[in-house]
Design an enzyme around this catalytic site. Structure first.
Site, PDB file in Angstrom:
ATOM      1  N   GLU A  23      -1.149 -28.058  17.897  1.00 39.76           N
ATOM      2  CA  GLU A  23      -2.114 -29.111  17.565  1.00 39.76           C
ATOM      3  C   GLU A  23      -3.176 -29.212  18.653  1.00 39.76           C
ATOM      4  O   GLU A  23      -4.361 -29.316  18.375  1.00 39.76           O
ATOM      5  CB  GLU A  23      -1.377 -30.450  17.400  1.00 39.76           C
ATOM      6  CG  GLU A  23      -2.294 -31.645  17.210  1.00 39.76           C
ATOM      7  CD  GLU A  23      -1.914 -32.833  18.089  1.00 39.76           C
ATOM      8  OE1 GLU A  23      -0.757 -33.281  18.016  1.00 39.76           O
ATOM      9  OE2 GLU A  23      -2.780 -33.293  18.843  1.00 39.76           O
ATOM     10  N   GLU A  41      -2.532 -25.439  27.392  1.00 37.65           N
ATOM     11  CA  GLU A  41      -2.147 -26.606  26.602  1.00 37.65           C
ATOM     12  C   GLU A  41      -0.629 -26.774  26.539  1.00 37.65           C
ATOM     13  O   GLU A  41      -0.126 -27.872  26.437  1.00 37.65           O
ATOM     14  CB  GLU A  41      -2.716 -26.510  25.181  1.00 37.65           C
ATOM     15  CG  GLU A  41      -4.222 -26.483  25.127  1.00 37.65           C
ATOM     16  CD  GLU A  41      -4.860 -27.765  25.675  1.00 37.65           C
ATOM     17  OE1 GLU A  41      -4.298 -28.851  25.438  1.00 37.65           O
ATOM     18  OE2 GLU A  41      -5.902 -27.656  26.347  1.00 37.65           O
TER      19      GLU A  41
HETATM   20 ZN   LIG Z   1      -0.428 -34.410  22.678  1.00 39.81          ZN
END
Ligand SMILES: [Zn+2]
Length: 1024
Positions: free
Chosen positions: A66, A141
């Site tokens: 995401e 990330e």
């Molecule tokens: Zn997050």
């Protein structure tokens, strides 16, 4: 009229009358994607694309994905187009969320051109992300090893890794996670889609890429549009993307499996949660337990009737402080605050969870469990009274009809609602229709009383053995053990690395840093679609307002009206009384407790339960809120930095009701104001215990807010007052009040009574009253008589004395606050709590009183937040958030970080901001496009989409503050005219502020020790 497109077939057409929404469900023939198109009048247009993404382990792969898909794609080639959109679009919503079984990407905008830009960037991102070809994204990330020198210790870094460390430091979220896990031993809901920090490093780049391949396919997507934009254009845009794909098996592969209800008896589990080893200021460490009882409610689909029954049942049991189960738990004194929160029905299967935290030991935990069962048994036998049912039914019905989503786009709320069915291959509109099942239920209740709820309690709860009892035990070594475990793991990884592998990690560490710090190339930047200044609205948005001053009416109060085009038959009423007669030291810190008692303890002849039911039966709810607003003094240029000496302080009752019930709303408000039952010692104790538990949880979970309040209290008297009523120091106040409530209740009661008497002072009370009304033409004509009789009956003399004029005089609290601030040392402070992450703040005054502040400051501070701070605190530093705040009224500026793995490094980043900003100013002078982007983003901030109640409330606050419409337009003009020179000027101020700014940090003892070695000494305060 039906809109068709050759690439799509229509699967279903439907009107959701409840919300005036025309819905068409399409299927893209080639790719198999489903698209729900909702046509309505809303100019806040929403687009969403959702994939079913059930994980099979707790590596957090859906969550990392995401974050990652928004880091560049086929067409949009910068490192982080998401940030460019944040920086320079008019979005009213731009985000993505990971659920246990789905990932949603959502954008919203009121500007059509902007809306299409956002859709294109998001759609290209989900189908063609850079993240699947460039491992650096997963590293950044998700997680990666970091090493700068061969002799250093190896560490883990990564945005999600750190975000989840923060989540796993919070006792409440640990409990929630264990509860969920315990009920679903066999399905995807038993693992953590967010990622367990201990498991995240098991995720390889290949697995990450495969997950994308498997689930991010149109056939497994649900695409959603809502708003007043052109329907055919929606289909055209999506067709361009979807045509590249052929229907496949991804949809059947992502099916969510049902967890069978298979426990033959309830399952008991115990887990540790972190508490500090030292306790507060030498006190013994708190050793309370947390607990929660959880039920899996269904293992096959519920009927819509069953759904509304459990929704109402949830409200009857848990909805308000006087609901049966909540009340029994709180009044038992077995714990401090409620856990669990009742019904959760967003996923395939519904659950119900309830318990207590702050429970003293395992024996008491058993008592709580028994109390939950005995309470449920009692209501299963006796049923609920008619007035309890009427109150809950009306409350839920009001919520459904009003559909008030605040600043959250309505179209998005609609999408989330429809997804609760659509995601599981049912009709997307089914979940949104409530009229029929509600009417059904009403008939049933009329015929059989509360039998339907008795049956539901028996079937879903009492006789349901698929149940878990989760107990969390305090552990002083929990945090330390986690750290040790992580260290050992990393040490053994390092010990097994060959020399060349170590060098490779050093190389990739520095490569990643370089990459992250590098500016995007101009040709990459050029791929991001942009708006231009010409696309923006130049006029500030004003809302209707009519003010009737005390001398212009017979009642001696101020009446403010906002007549909007439509408020769907609802009157929004804000009723405020003045607080300036209270004493800052002895009375103001009691206001949170005082207003809670007013709201929940009962009033007049009504006890707590009866009052709450009366509110539920006749209104859409009443809330109390404290408003303190900085004022523009008379005769002072409005663009000048204010001293903050002038302030308005009021306690507001904020309620709503349909126009025919508004008389009842007024009469309840008056009763709460004049005859609150302040004299309940047990209620006061419950409330204080709950406040204490909430503060403790919030300081650990949202430390940046407390850091900011603390920082502000050093520079701004209004900030000082704020800290007294809800900052870190308020935790001590609550503990003292708790002690006084236990040991010397009569004294505390007297203090509370004094507040009431002062607020209702016969001579001045009416002069300080403000009645703020928001409605449409019909509402106003219907409620006019109620207004008159309400005002007539108010306490105080209509021709009484005038209060001080705070546009001229210094507010007495400010005078007191300034005295105290003088004696206060302004130094760096560290607040010690058990946690694995830090919240780092630094702040000061950027402008002196009387200096002019221009709208350009909003552009620059926003640029700093979404640019430099995002890059260095979040992307490179690995914190979940890094930002700054600027208050143009008093010139206060703060840097803040959220769930930060660093402490002293982050302070260095703050200290470098000014020199980086000077460089940016030079770049911007050469790059008008980039300057334009910065301005557009700031304009987007000023034009959020508001609900009717918010329009009335904001309009009131604007008027109270003394700010003129001309000043707002001037400010907007200055925003639009911002130049590179303004950036330079702001940067110079930041540079100058360095000398007199101070830090405040919430973190762990060990992090403060490390920081101290690195030269960042702070005065340490043990908080938890
Ligand atoms: Zn997050």
């Amino acid at each position: 009229m039906e809109t068709t497109h050759p690439s799509f077939e229509v699967l279903q057409k439907d009107v959701v009358d409840e919300y005036g929404a025309y819905c068409t469900l399409y299927r893209h023939k080639r790719s198999g994607a489903e698209l729900l198109s909702v046509a309505n009048e809303d100019d806040n247009k929403v687009f969403g694309i959702t994939f079913r993404t059930p994980p099979s382990d707790s590596t957090g792969v859906p969550h990392i994905l995401e974050h990652s898909v928004l880091c560049g794609s086929r067409k949009y080639k910068t490192k982080d187009p998401f940030v460019q959109l944040l920086q320079g679009s008019l979005q009213t919503f731009l985000n993505a969320f990971t659920y246990p079984d789905r990932t949603c990407y959502v954008v919203a905008s009121q500007n059509t051109k902007d809306f299409y830009n956002l859709i294109n960037v998001y759609t290209d991102a989900v189908f063609y992300p850079r993240a699947v070809s460039d491992p650096n994204v997963h590293a950044q990330e998700g997680w990666h090893y970091e090493l700068e020198n061969p002799e250093d210790e190896l560490t883990y870094k990564g945005v999600v890794y750190n975000e989840m460390k923060g989540v796993y430091s919070s006792p409440d979220s640990l409990l929630t996670r264990e509860c969920q896990r315990s009920l679903f031993p066999d399905t995807t809901y038993g693992v953590d889609s967010g990622g367990d920090p201990r498991v995240i490093p098991n995720l390889s780049f290949e697995q990450f890429r495969e997950f994308h391949q498997k689930f991010y396919h149109p056939a497994n997507s649900r695409i959603y549009f809502a708003g007043d934009d052109d329907v055919i254009k929606r289909l055209e845009i999506m067709d361009e993307y979807l045509n590249d794909f052929e229907d496949n098996h991804s949809r059947s592969e992502s099916m969510i499996q049902w967890q069978q209800k298979k426990f033959t008896e309830p399952k008991h589990e115990k887990h540790p949660y972190p508490v500090s080893a030292n306790g507060t200021d030498g006190e013994a460490p708190p050793s309370t337990h947390m607990m929660c009882v959880n039920w899996l409610l269904n293992d096959k689909p519920l009927t819509s009737k069953e759904e509304i029954v459990i929704t109402i049942l949830d409200h009857l049991l848990m909805g308000t402080s006087s609901s049966t189960l909540r009340k029994a738990l709180i009044e038992s004194n077995l714990g401090e605050a409620i856990t669990g929160g009742g019904l959760s029905d967003e996923l395939l299967q519904a659950t119900f969870s309830v318990g207590l935290k702050g429970v003293k030991g395992s024996d008491k935990v058993k008592e709580v469990e028994q109390l939950i069962y005995s309470t449920l048994e009692r209501v299963a036998n006796e049923g609920f009274t008619d007035d309890a049912i009427a109150a809950s039914m009306n409350t839920i019905e009001f919520q459904l009809r009003e559909f008030n989503t605040g600043s959250f786009p309505k179209g998005l709320a609609f999408m989330l609602g429809s997804m609760s069915k659509w995601l599981y291959d049912n009709s997307p509109t089914e979940a949104l229709k409530f009229e029929e099942p509600l009417a059904d239920l009403k008939k049933d209740i009329a015929a059989n009383g509360s039998q339907v709820f008795k049956d539901a309690i028996n079937t879903f709860l009492l006789q349901n053995t698929h149940r878990s009892i989760v107990e969390m035990l305090p552990s002083e070594t929990f945090e330390e053990e986690l750290l040790k475990e992580e260290k050992q793991r990393l040490a053994s990884v390092k010990a097994n690395l060959k020399q060349e592998e170590i060098l490779k990690i050093i190389e990739s560490t520095s490569m990643l840093k370089e990459l992250q710090a590098a500016e995007d190339l101009p040709e990459a930047m050029a791929t991001i679609p942009k708006l231009h200044l010409g696309d923006l609205k130049r006029e500030v948005t004003e809302y209707p307002i009519e003010v009737i001053s005390p001398s212009e009416n017979d009642f001696g109060v101020t009446i403010v009206k906002h007549e909007l085009v439509s408020t769907s038959g609802i009157a929004y009423v804000d009723f405020g009384v003045d607080l300036s007669l209270l004493d800052l030291e002895t009375e103001v810190p009691l206001l949170p407790l005082f207003s809670k008692l007013m709201k929940e303890a009962g009033a007049g002849e009504y006890d707590d339960v009866a009052l709450s039911r009366r509110i539920g039966t006749y209104t859409g709810g009443i809330d109390l809120s404290l408003l303190s607003s900085v004022l523009h003094p008379e005769g002072v240029d409005q663009s000048e930095c204010l001293s903050g000496d002038h302030m308005m302080t009021k306690l507001f009752f904020r309620g709503k009701a349909t126009s025919d019930k508004t008389g009842e709303l007024f009469s309840i408000m008056k009763l709460m104001l004049t005859e609150p039952r302040l004299d309940s010692q047990s209620k006061a104790l419950e409330m204080l215990r709950e406040s204490k538990a909430r503060l403790e949880a919030n300081i650990v979970g949202a430390g940046h807010q407390y850091v900011n309040t603390r920082l502000r209290s050093r520079y701004d008297p209004a900030g000082y007052i704020q800290e007294k009523m809800g900052g870190i120091s308020y935790l001590n106040t609550v503990k003292q009040l708790l002690q006084q409530a236990e040991e010397d209740w009569p004294t505390l009661l007297k203090r509370l009574e004094t507040i009431r008497v002062k607020i209702l002072d016969e001579s001045t009370c009416r002069n300080g009253i403000v009645l703020n009304l928001t409605g449409d033409e019909h509402v106003f004509s219907a409620i006019d008589p109620y207004i008159k009789s309400f005002l007539m009956d108010l306490p105080g003399a209509a021709k009484g004395k005038q209060l001080q004029n705070f546009y001229m005089d210094v507010h007495p609290w400010i005078a007191q606050a300034k005295e105290h601030m003088k004696s206060q040392q302004v130094i760096d402070e560290g607040f010690v709590v058990p946690t694995q992450v830090s919240y780092v703040g630094k702040a000061g005054k950027l402008y002196e009183v009387g200096e002019k502040i221009s709208g350009s400051s909003a552009v620059v501070s926003r640029y700093l937040k979404t640019g430099y701070l995002w890059d260095y605190v979040r992307v490179i530093g690995g914190a979940y958030g890094g930002f700054c705040t600027f208050s143009p009224d008093v010139g206060y500026f703060s840097y803040l970080s959220y769930r930060d793995p660093n402490l002293s490094k982050t302070i260095d980043v703050y200290d470098n901001a000014s020199s980086e900003l000077i460089k940016s100013a030079e770049d911007l002078a050469q790059n008008p496009e980039a300057l334009e982007t910065a301005i557009i983003g700031a304009v987007g901030d000023m034009d959020s989409a508001l609900g009717p109640d918010q329009k009335g409330w904001i309009s009131l606050q604007r008027w109270l503050s003394g700010e003129t419409p001309e000043q707002r337009q001037k400010w907007r003009d200055e925003v639009l005219a911002t130049t590179a020179e303004d950036f330079k000027e702001f940067a110079q101020r930041l540079e100058a502020m360095k000398q007199c700014s101070t830090a405040a940090v919430v973190s762990s003892k060990s992090a403060f020790e490390t920081a101290s070695k690195e030269g960042k000494q702070m005065k340490l305060v043990e908080v938890l």
